[in-house]
Design an enzyme around this catalytic site. Structure first.
Site, mmCIF file in Angstrom:
data_model
loop_
_atom_site.group_PDB
_atom_site.id
_atom_site.type_symbol
_atom_site.label_atom_id
_atom_site.label_comp_id
_atom_site.label_asym_id
_atom_site.label_seq_id
_atom_site.Cartn_x
_atom_site.Cartn_y
_atom_site.Cartn_z
ATOM 1 N N LYS A 88 9.263 -19.920 1.330
ATOM 2 C CA LYS A 88 9.997 -21.159 1.933
ATOM 3 C C LYS A 88 10.955 -21.614 2.804
ATOM 4 O O LYS A 88 11.491 -21.414 3.098
ATOM 5 C CB LYS A 88 9.643 -22.669 1.089
ATOM 6 C CG LYS A 88 8.156 -22.872 0.670
ATOM 7 C CD LYS A 88 7.750 -23.955 -0.043
ATOM 8 C CE LYS A 88 6.444 -24.438 -0.787
ATOM 9 N NZ LYS A 88 5.915 -25.718 -1.278
ATOM 10 N N THR A 91 0.952 -1.120 -0.340
ATOM 11 C CA THR A 91 -0.077 0.018 0.090
ATOM 12 C C THR A 91 1.307 1.272 0.125
ATOM 13 O O THR A 91 0.462 2.369 -0.985
ATOM 14 C CB THR A 91 -1.014 0.004 1.763
ATOM 15 O OG1 THR A 91 -1.978 -1.298 1.230
ATOM 16 C CG2 THR A 91 -1.825 0.958 1.455
ATOM 17 N N SER A 132 2.659 -30.413 -1.837
ATOM 18 C CA SER A 132 3.740 -30.025 -1.744
ATOM 19 C C SER A 132 4.055 -30.259 -0.247
ATOM 20 O O SER A 132 5.630 -30.116 -0.550
ATOM 21 C CB SER A 132 4.294 -28.010 -1.325
ATOM 22 O OG SER A 132 3.792 -27.461 -0.550
#
Length: 827
Positions: A725, A366, A682
């Protein structure tokens, strides 16, 4: 009629009415809102759809008693019922006959009454015909003089043959006062009722004739031109009096339209609306809508624009000053400015640009919009779309509604004051839809460069050009944006910050801002790089920096209190003070899995706060082959678990697992933090690794995290979010990652400093994953096919402190000796 004859034998529910009197054969639509009245309607519907209606003596009484109601009412039939969303009921009633009420009873929560049928005397036929003809003549003259009787009512009046029916029909059309209507309802003689109405019609005709004569005399005295001049001057004087010092409102608006320089079709429409406003009473609701329309159209920018700042060096400086990192977004803005500079010099035009910033909360999506507007020298407007579920919020309300307003896009352009602002559409993935329409569908025209040059707002009802606007949208989840809408935007994914980036953001921006916000002088709080890392690791877990900002604010509050008490003038943060100020660390220890363990593998996932470690635990128990999956796993994750089990059974011989293990053992797969929903493919190789570890009684390396989708044949398929990850694994102190080979191309997205500290193993098959993740002995490794890196994995395992190959043991033997092969994972 037999049912009416037995009327007194039954009790009917009573519906008291405020300011409404219903006559026989009169059809009335009512909105019933009082709970007691709704119960009366429900009771009537459950019986024969009939009830008694009567009026209040005093319309101000909310909960009437029997003495507050007229004793003469009407038996009415319920024609239709429409239940309202507000809880009320819209009822259509048709009067049947006059009744006199008695025996009020409120035992059931609402009034029920017994009622006597009111019978009308039979009038003399000749007198009735004469009176009917006289009233019909008066009604015809009244309708022509006043023009208030609809044509269908006049036709019914002329065809009436019963005096009672004619009197009731005219009473419903001519009498507005409740008292007069009730008095007429209580008159049982139809000729008396008709005489009362004849007197009323005669008086009204006399007044109408007198008004007509006065108008004719005035019309004769003033010719057409003088009359128009007089009326205009009178109207100006009225407007001047109402406007006070503001002057004539109509003339002011007419001058503004002429001076505004709007396009000719727009000016024509505004002049037409101004003419409508001039003829309306100033206090009418429609006049308010027209004024709002004119003010909105005149306040919109039709040709005003700001000049773009096309200095790339200055734009790059502003972007670098406001935000740390986010290189991909900054490069895209600089590319846009470079293209804009070249097209401006060449005299060509570019299409509207729509960028979509997708990333977890707190990464600066933002605030980045404001920086882009500043770098380009454009006006900036933020439009929040979170929770918007009404299409009219985007396209505006049609002006047929009282209180109609333009949509948020037109409101944003009005606020910007230029036709080329930067408009930030915040949280576009949070748009919802219901019976009021789909705002996401309405956004298709707004965000389509081929259509938005003629965007039509329902309130404005004029084509408005949005093609010069730079639209920037933000979202947390790209998959929640409808595909047609995503197709119209250029997607820029913003991942979470690394620990080093968070430290720099904290030093450069957060600490300085919080010191000023808490009244502290620059340097009032000093935090070393080591303690920044402690704050980030032990007190926050997020992809962005919002929680870090809150923790810095908490530190500043504690420092401010110490300074006010006179203890210190400034604070240099130490580990002891950090614990005193913020308490014990909230994170960092809950996922400390200690030694390498049998049946425990570390998976990786992506959540709304970025990457996250997902431990997978597998336990074996004597049983009959039941597979249990707990931890609030979704359908896709449960399918991955079954695929992992099928793979383990297919490779049982090669892994020296009892082929009949599923007939002897129950398997339990658990995902910790069971209250948190988890889903996705996954975790497939993680589940398979933990499952094989439990069956072979060999531990999984605790310094290794896994991610990848598994097939029944053991293939490892690509996954998404490798960067997030990897950052999660790095944050938890893990330095080895096993990932699908097809994800090797995503390494470039991972920050260089993190990439240097991590060791990646890219596997194409599950056999390669087992060789890299599980501490197998030599005999088990030899049963595996030749694998790239398999020997290296065993060598790595042998180099772990305390590792030694286990002797061959029968299936299910005790594995207490495995404790020597475990080591603590470095933090």
């Amino acid at each position: 009629m037999s049912r009416l004859n037995d009327l007194y034998a039954f009790r009917y529910p009573l519906l008291p009415l405020k300011n409404v009197v219903i006559f026989p054969r009169n059809v009335v639509t009512l909105l019933v809102g009082r709970p007691r009245s709704i119960q009366s309607v429900e009771d009537a519907l459950a019986r024969d759809r009939r009830l008694i209606v009567t009026a209040h003596r005093d319309g101000e009484v909310e909960e009437p008693r029997p003495e507050d109601l007229y004793q003469v009412g009407a038996l009415a039939a319920i024609v239709s019922v429409d239940r309202q969303a507000s809880g009320g009921v819209q009822v259509v009633l048709e009067g049947i006959n006059r009744v006199r009420l008695s025996q009020f009873d409120q035992a059931r929560g609402f009034f029920t009454v017994a009622a006597d049928l009111v019978r009308e005397p039979e009038p003399p036929a000749a007198e009735a015909r004469a009176l009917i003809a006289h009233v019909q003549e008066l009604a015809s003259g009244y309708g022509q003089a006043r023009g208030v009787l609809p044509a269908e009512v006049q036709e019914m009046v002329q065809r009436a043959t019963e005096p009672g029916h004619l009197a009731d029909l005219l009473a419903t059309q001519l009498l507005a006062d409740v008292g007069r209507r009730q008095a007429l309802l209580e008159l049982t003689d139809p000729l008396h009722r008709l005489e009362h109405l004849a007197i009323h019609l005669s008086a009204e005709l006399d007044v109408a004739n007198l008004e007509r004569k006065i108008k004719e005399r005035v019309r004769d005295q003033i010719d057409k031109n003088q009359r128009e001049y007089y009326l205009r001057e009178q109207l100006k004087a009225i407007h001047d009096e109402l406007g006070g010092e503001g002057g004539n409102e109509i003339e002011t608006l007419r001058a503004r339209i002429a001076d505004r320089g709007v396009p000719p079709p727009v000016e024509e429409k505004l002049v037409k609306e101004l003419g409508r406003l001039e003829r309306m009473p100033s206090v009418s609701a429609e006049a308010t809508v027209v004024r709002t329309y004119l003010e909105t159209a005149l306040a919109l920018p039709w040709h005003e624009r700001t000049e773009d700042r096309l200095d790339l060096a200055e734009a790059e400086r502003i972007l670098a000053h406001d935000h740390f990192g986010l290189d991909q977004v900054k490069e895209r803005i600089l590319d846009f400015l470079a293209v804009r500079k070249l097209t401006t010099e060449a005299g060509t035009t570019t299409r509207a640009q729509i960028l979509c910033l997708i990333g977890p909360p707190g990464v600066g999506k933002t605030s980045l919009g404001q920086s882009i507007a500043t770098a380009m020298g454009r006006a900036f407007v933020r439009v929040s779309l979170g929770g918007v579920r009404d299409e009219a919020e985007i396209r505006g309300h049609r002006r047929t509604y009282i209180g109609a307003m333009p949509g948020r896009l037109i409101g944003a352009m009005k606020q910007a004051g230029s036709i080329n602002p930067v408009v930030l559409l915040d949280e576009i993935d949070k748009l919802a839809s219901d019976y009021r329409g789909d705002p996401a569908a309405a956004m298709l025209e707004v965000l389509d460069p081929e259509q938005n040059h003629t965007f039509v707002d329902h309130f404005l009802d004029l084509p408005y050009d949005l093609s010069k606007v730079l639209f920037i949208t933000t979202a947390n989840y790209g998959q929640q944006i409808p595909r047609p809408l995503r197709d119209r935007m250029e997607i820029i994914e913003i991942s979470g910050y690394t620990e080093d980036e968070k430290i720099e953001i904290g030093r450069r921006y957060l600490l300085r801002r919080q010191l000023a916000a808490h009244g502290l002088k620059p340097g009032g709080l000093e935090i070393s790089g080591k303690l920044w890392g402690r704050i980030i690791r032990d007190y926050t877990r997020e992809a962005g920096v919002r929680q870090l900002d809150r923790e810095v604010a908490a530190l500043c509050r504690k420092v401010a209190r110490d300074i006010v008490r006179g203890r210190v003038e400034k604070v240099r943060l130490t580990e002891g003070r950090l614990a005193d100020y913020l308490g014990p660390g909230r994170y960092g220890f809950d996922l400390d899995l200690g030694e390498s363990q049998v049946g425990l593998a570390l998976g990786l996932g992506v959540t709304d706060i970025g990457g996250e470690l997902l431990p997978v635990e597998v336990a074996t128990m004597p049983g009959r082959g039941t597979l249990t999956i707990t931890g609030k796993a979704g359908d896709v994750m449960q399918e991955s678990a079954r695929a992992a089990l099928s793979y383990a059974r297919s490779r049982a011989t090669h892994l020296r697992i009892d082929p009949d293990f599923q007939e002897k053992l129950d398997l339990h797969i658990h995902l910790p933090e069971g209250a948190t929903p988890k889903d996705g493919p996954s975790a497939g190789i993680t589940m398979a690794t933990a499952l094989i570890s439990a069956l072979t009684k060999r531990p999984v390396r605790n310094d290794t995290a896994l991610t990848g989708e598994i097939t029944l044949r053991g293939r490892v398929l690509a996954i998404g979010g490798l960067k997030e990850k990897t950052l999660a694994a790095h944050r938890q102190g893990i330095r080895r990652i096993i990932a699908p080979r097809d994800n090797q191309r995503d390494l470039i997205k991972i920050p260089a400093n993190v990439r240097r500290e991590m060791k990646f193993f890219f596997a194409a098959s599950m056999d390669e994953v087992i060789a890299e993740a599980i501490m197998l002995d030599d005999a088990q490794v030899e049963t595996l096919p030749e694998l790239a890196g398999g020997a290296t994995a065993v060598d790595d395992a042998r180099r772990l402190p305390g590792f030694s190959p286990l002797p061959e043991a029968p299936f299910g033997a005790d594995v207490a000796a495995d404790a020597g092969s475990r080591r603590k994972r470095g933090r």
